[in-house]
Design an enzyme around this catalytic site. Structure first.
Site, PDB file in Angstrom:
ATOM      1  N   TYR A   1      -2.233  -1.416  10.905  1.00 21.11           N
ATOM      2  CA  TYR A   1      -2.463  -1.903   9.544  1.00 21.11           C
ATOM      3  C   TYR A   1      -1.296  -1.516   8.633  1.00 21.11           C
ATOM      4  CZ  TYR A   1      -3.757  -1.414   4.686  1.00 21.11           C
ATOM      5  OH  TYR A   1      -3.715  -1.444   3.316  1.00 21.11           O
TER       6      TYR A   1
ATOM      7  N   SER B   1       0.835  -1.207   0.000  1.00 22.11           N
ATOM      8  CA  SER B   1       0.000   0.000   0.000  1.00 22.11           C
ATOM      9  C   SER B   1       0.865   1.249   0.000  1.00 22.11           C
ATOM     10  CB  SER B   1      -0.859  -0.018   1.265  1.00 22.11           C
ATOM     11  OG  SER B   1      -1.448   1.245   1.483  1.00 22.11           O
TER      12      SER B   1
ATOM     13  N   LYS C   1       2.024  -3.767   6.574  1.00 22.46           N
ATOM     14  CA  LYS C   1       2.487  -3.715   5.173  1.00 22.46           C
ATOM     15  C   LYS C   1       4.000  -3.482   5.135  1.00 22.46           C
ATOM     16  CE  LYS C   1      -1.488  -4.525   3.408  1.00 22.46           C
ATOM     17  NZ  LYS C   1      -1.731  -5.868   2.847  1.00 22.46           N
TER      18      LYS C   1
HETATM   19  C1  UD1 Z   1      -6.635   4.145   3.691  1.00 20.29           C
HETATM   20  C2  UD1 Z   1      -5.190   3.823   3.895  1.00 20.29           C
HETATM   21  C3  UD1 Z   1      -4.732   2.846   2.857  1.00 20.29           C
HETATM   22  C4  UD1 Z   1      -5.570   1.621   2.928  1.00 20.29           C
HETATM   23  C5  UD1 Z   1      -7.001   2.000   2.683  1.00 20.29           C
HETATM   24  C6  UD1 Z   1      -7.827   0.728   2.818  1.00 20.29           C
HETATM   25  C7  UD1 Z   1      -3.772   5.514   4.847  1.00 20.29           C
HETATM   26  C8  UD1 Z   1      -2.989   6.742   4.611  1.00 20.29           C
HETATM   27  N1  UD1 Z   1      -4.392   5.024   3.798  1.00 20.29           N
HETATM   28  O1  UD1 Z   1      -6.704   4.971   2.542  1.00 20.29           O
HETATM   29  O2  UD1 Z   1      -3.405   2.473   3.093  1.00 20.29           O
HETATM   30  O3  UD1 Z   1      -5.127   0.688   1.985  1.00 20.29           O
HETATM   31  O4  UD1 Z   1      -7.398   2.988   3.638  1.00 20.29           O
HETATM   32  O5  UD1 Z   1      -8.854   0.801   3.703  1.00 20.29           O
HETATM   33  O6  UD1 Z   1      -3.840   4.982   5.937  1.00 20.29           O
HETATM   34  N2  UD1 Z   1     -13.094  10.506   3.389  1.00 20.29           N
HETATM   35  C9  UD1 Z   1     -14.109  11.373   3.731  1.00 20.29           C
HETATM   36  N3  UD1 Z   1     -15.257  10.857   4.244  1.00 20.29           N
HETATM   37  C10 UD1 Z   1     -15.441   9.513   4.438  1.00 20.29           C
HETATM   38  C11 UD1 Z   1     -14.380   8.628   4.087  1.00 20.29           C
HETATM   39  C12 UD1 Z   1     -13.225   9.166   3.585  1.00 20.29           C
HETATM   40  O7  UD1 Z   1     -13.993  12.593   3.562  1.00 20.29           O
HETATM   41  O8  UD1 Z   1     -16.501   9.112   4.950  1.00 20.29           O
HETATM   42  C13 UD1 Z   1     -11.847  11.057   2.811  1.00 20.29           C
HETATM   43  C14 UD1 Z   1     -10.614  10.777   3.643  1.00 20.29           C
HETATM   44  O9  UD1 Z   1     -10.385  11.784   4.570  1.00 20.29           O
HETATM   45  C15 UD1 Z   1      -9.536  10.720   2.555  1.00 20.29           C
HETATM   46  C16 UD1 Z   1     -10.263  10.206   1.316  1.00 20.29           C
HETATM   47  O10 UD1 Z   1     -11.651  10.408   1.573  1.00 20.29           O
HETATM   48  O11 UD1 Z   1      -9.086  12.014   2.279  1.00 20.29           O
HETATM   49  C17 UD1 Z   1     -10.018   8.746   1.046  1.00 20.29           C
HETATM   50  O12 UD1 Z   1     -10.265   8.003   2.240  1.00 20.29           O
HETATM   51  P1  UD1 Z   1     -10.325   6.405   2.267  1.00 20.29           P
HETATM   52  O13 UD1 Z   1     -11.186   5.913   1.162  1.00 20.29           O
HETATM   53  O14 UD1 Z   1     -10.664   5.990   3.656  1.00 20.29           O
HETATM   54  O15 UD1 Z   1      -8.835   5.958   1.895  1.00 20.29           O
HETATM   55  P2  UD1 Z   1      -7.436   6.367   2.544  1.00 20.29           P
HETATM   56  O16 UD1 Z   1      -7.613   6.834   3.936  1.00 20.29           O
HETATM   57  O17 UD1 Z   1      -6.753   7.246   1.583  1.00 20.29           O
END
Ligand code: UD1
Length: 335
Positions: free
Chosen positions: A152, A127, A156
């Site tokens: 988590y 990841s 990795k």
């Molecule tokens: C995270 C992990 C990644 C992991 C993946 C799998 C980190 C940095 N990244 O990705 O390694 O493989 O999860 O689960 O730890 N968001 C919102 N509202 C929501 C959900 C998300 O605004 O309800 C935003 C988050 O703040 C982020 C973006 O959407 O900016 C993507 O979030 P998400 O889909 O959870 O992925 P990551 O956090 O990037």
């Protein structure tokens, strides 16, 4: 003769899409999956898409006997693609021992059984989380590995370390694929992501909100140092990602080094609000969302340098964000 590959976690989100691409390219596939985060009917759905049912074992990579049995019954397996792992960042903070036992322990058990069966090729699901909160986007594979922000993420990093060490100590060849943010679903809408309970990830949360399963999406923070104030990620279509695994298998035998890593992303970053707006356009819906506080542990912005994967694996992501979100929405509507 067709090459036979074991896919651990082959009924999961990325695993199932990869199995479809492997079968389309003529690989014989054996799956081990303990159904901890998926359903057995994914197997029938894979068969519907490919016209052929892969061999499936309901088993656990943490159980040496399960693996021993598979390798004994399929002595012609030449490589393994290892997806089977837990992946919820928040849950890993609450249950670190379970994450280390399953993700690290499971891989050690797998490597031990591979060694006994003389299988020397593994593709590992890593990841972009290994880069941590980097200010170097587009981030390339030579960027330093950061202190993990969650158990988590640490699993990795540790698994990559173990694989690197083992590739030096033995004749194991490793391709570690560092995924950015996989989203979307198969164009048939027969397979896709099946989040159990409340989704943690952005796109399943968006599609469930649009479908009326969730009340409202919260955008986590609008005060980041980005153009619209929301976090930036490199969203990549799961089918593009799946195809990279086929290319990774083809890399064995041609490697300069027995441990190679590749970023898998599009090379483009999109903000949370861009994803929301693009989703509204392709689904022709209005999404109920609000701006909320930042989520602990989120990195501000990260996207991939894909030069190495483009040049060496000969792979390039093809899908647009529109296409990714269209397929995610089509899949959601079947649930
Ligand atoms: C995270 C992990 C990644 C992991 C993946 C799998 C980190 C940095 N990244 O990705 O390694 O493989 O999860 O689960 O730890 N968001 C919102 N509202 C929501 C959900 C998300 O605004 O309800 C935003 C988050 O703040 C982020 C973006 O959407 O900016 C993507 O979030 P998400 O889909 O959870 O992925 P990551 O956090 O990037």
């Amino acid at each position: 003769m067709a090459e036979k590959v074991l896919v651990t976690g082959g009924l999961g989100y990325i695993g199932s899409h990869t199995v479809v691409e492997l079968m389309a390219q003529g690989f014989e596939v054996v799956i081990i999956d303990n159904l901890s985060n998926t359903r057995e009917d994914v197997l029938d759905r894979i068969a519907q898409i490919t016209g052929q049912k892969p061999v499936y074992y309901n088993g656990d990579v943490c159980d040496a006997n399960d693996l021993e049995k598979i390798f004994a019954e399929h002595s012609d397996i030449t490589s393994v693609i290892h997806f089977a792992a837990y992946k919820a960042v928040g849950e890993s903070v609450e249950k670190p021992l379970e994450y280390y036992r399953n993700n690290v322990g499971g891989m050690i058990t797998l490597l031990g059984q591979m060694k006994k069966a003389n299988i020397e090729r593994i593709v590992f699901s890593s990841s972009c989380t290994v880069y941590g909160d980097t200010d170097r986007s587009p981030v390339d594979e030579s960027s330093p590995i950061a202190q993990a922000a969650s158990p988590y993420g640490n699993t990795k990093i540790i698994c990559e370390d173990i694989l690197r060490d083992e590739s030096v100590a033995s004749s194991l060849s490793v391709v570690s694929l560092r995924y950015f943010n996989p989203i979307g679903a198969h164009p048939s809408a027969l397979i896709g992501e099946l989040p159990l309970g409340v989704p943690n990830n952005l796109v399943p949360y968006i599609t469930q909100t649009a479908a009326g399963i969730r009340e409202q999406l919260t955008v986590f923070g609008e005060d980041y140092n980005t153009a619209d104030g929301t976090c930036i990620r490199d969203y990549i279509h799961v089918v593009d990602l799946a195809k990279a695994h086929v290319m990774a298998l083809q890399r064995f035998g041609k490697m300069d080094n027995r441990f190679e890593v590749f970023n898998l992303g599009t090379g483009n970053g999109n903000s949370v609000l861009e994803v929301v707006q693009t989703f509204e356009n392709v689904s022709d819906t209005k999404l109920n969302y609000r701006i909320g506080p930042r989520r602990a542990g989120d990195v501000e912005q990260i996207w991939a340098s894909t030069t190495k994967a483009n040049d060496i694996l000969g792979w390039k992501a093809e899908s647009s964000l529109e296409e990714m979100l269209r397929t995610a929405w089509a899949w959601q509507q079947t649930l």
